[in-house]
Design an enzyme around this catalytic site. Sequence first.
Site: not given
Length: 364
Positions: A158, A211, A214, A229, A344
């Site tokens: 991210a 959470g 997915e 990745k 996030g």
Amino acid sequence: MKHLRVIQIGYGTVGGAVIEQILAHREQWRRQLHLDVSLVAFGGRDGAVCVDVDHGVSDEACRDGVRERREGGRPAGTTTSWDAVIYQAAAEGHTVVLDAAAGSETATHDVLALEEGAGVVLSNKAPLALPWSDPRAQVLWSQARSNGHLRYEATVGAGLPVISTLHTLLDTGDTMREITGMLSGTFGAIFSDVASGTSFASAVRTAKEAGFTEPDPRDDLSGLDVARKALILARSCGHQVDLSGIAVRSFVPDALADVSIDAFLDGLEGMNDEIAELASGATASGGVLKYVAAVNAGGEVSVGLQGVSTSTVLGALTGPENVVSFRTERYDDYPTVVSGPGAGAAVTAAGMVGDMLRLGMMLG
Ligand SMILES: NC(=O)c1ccc[n+]([C@@H]2O[C@H](COP(=O)([O-])OP(=O)(O)OC[C@H]3O[C@@H](n4cnc5c(N)ncnc54)[C@H](OP(=O)(O)O)[C@@H]3O)[C@@H](O)[C@H]2O)c1
């Protein structure tokens, strides 16, 4: 003052947060960076909306569009094809396309943008994971370098500076010996629970309820996201690897691939014994079981379960954090490590916005 036109493909969790960050900070960029960023189009699978290359769209129209989608609606405004918007903006001047969509279909738009002289920023991994035989992969990767027109920090870790660290190491003449990483918050959370004695199936349920997965946990548990990745890291080192050449440990057996989510979660009970045995084997040798992606000096990539010593950075990590360790010629005994939250909306969007600003300042 340099004017930068921004086209935002995908305005879901990440793309919506990118739009919010642009609207919140563009005044600061005008003052501090002398960069005037205007969002000229955004949208999703239906195409681009709110196109106004000359004047930019109103902040409220953008915010309303993001809100509408979150509430299950579609933004008001005419939809235009992405290609038309890219041609027009690129002809007007400096343009960056932000691809926060999902899947490889947008690779065609990304390639067009590069061919038209625009910059491209990705959080979407799929275009960079296309097979080498696909000509689009070659165009994209030919620009995926420190001074190229394609930036992709947000595809791995991210907002963490994983790709920029890798490029700096290689650009300064260091030699990569090994990259190891825990690149999935979902697996991090699951195997932390398994290490404390929870069964694998219960750990998956807990991660889903918290959470961390997915909506369909199979999207994480197939290992494909981590494999993409790892592939991006390997290709960034210059290795022409394909996804088909990567051994990936999946937790989605064929028999559970198409059943309901509840039936899938129940079916995972069948893996409990095997994983408990692997976990206690790792503990017995002073380690802990982790889902690890590794790229070696020759470009071999592996993605799967490993016992990792608790005295290493990877082994000591608990919970959903990501960590990437670069062992190089210069950083051999003590590898360079990047760690922190690897998913996030706000951090992923910030990774994209940082790339956008650097490209905006470079284009000229
Ligand atoms: N969420 C994270 O923390 C995170 C972290 C790192 C990377 N990423 C990556 O960032 C990307 C976006 O993630 P997200 O969580 O924001 O997903 P999301 O909430 O599902 O939003 C995806 C957006 O992409 C659009 N889209 C999908 N296919 C498209 C296509 N073929 N053409 C144009 N638009 C298309 C969707 O359009 P509609 O509006 O029409 O549905 C939607 O607006 C994904 O590739 C993901 O893997 C996410």
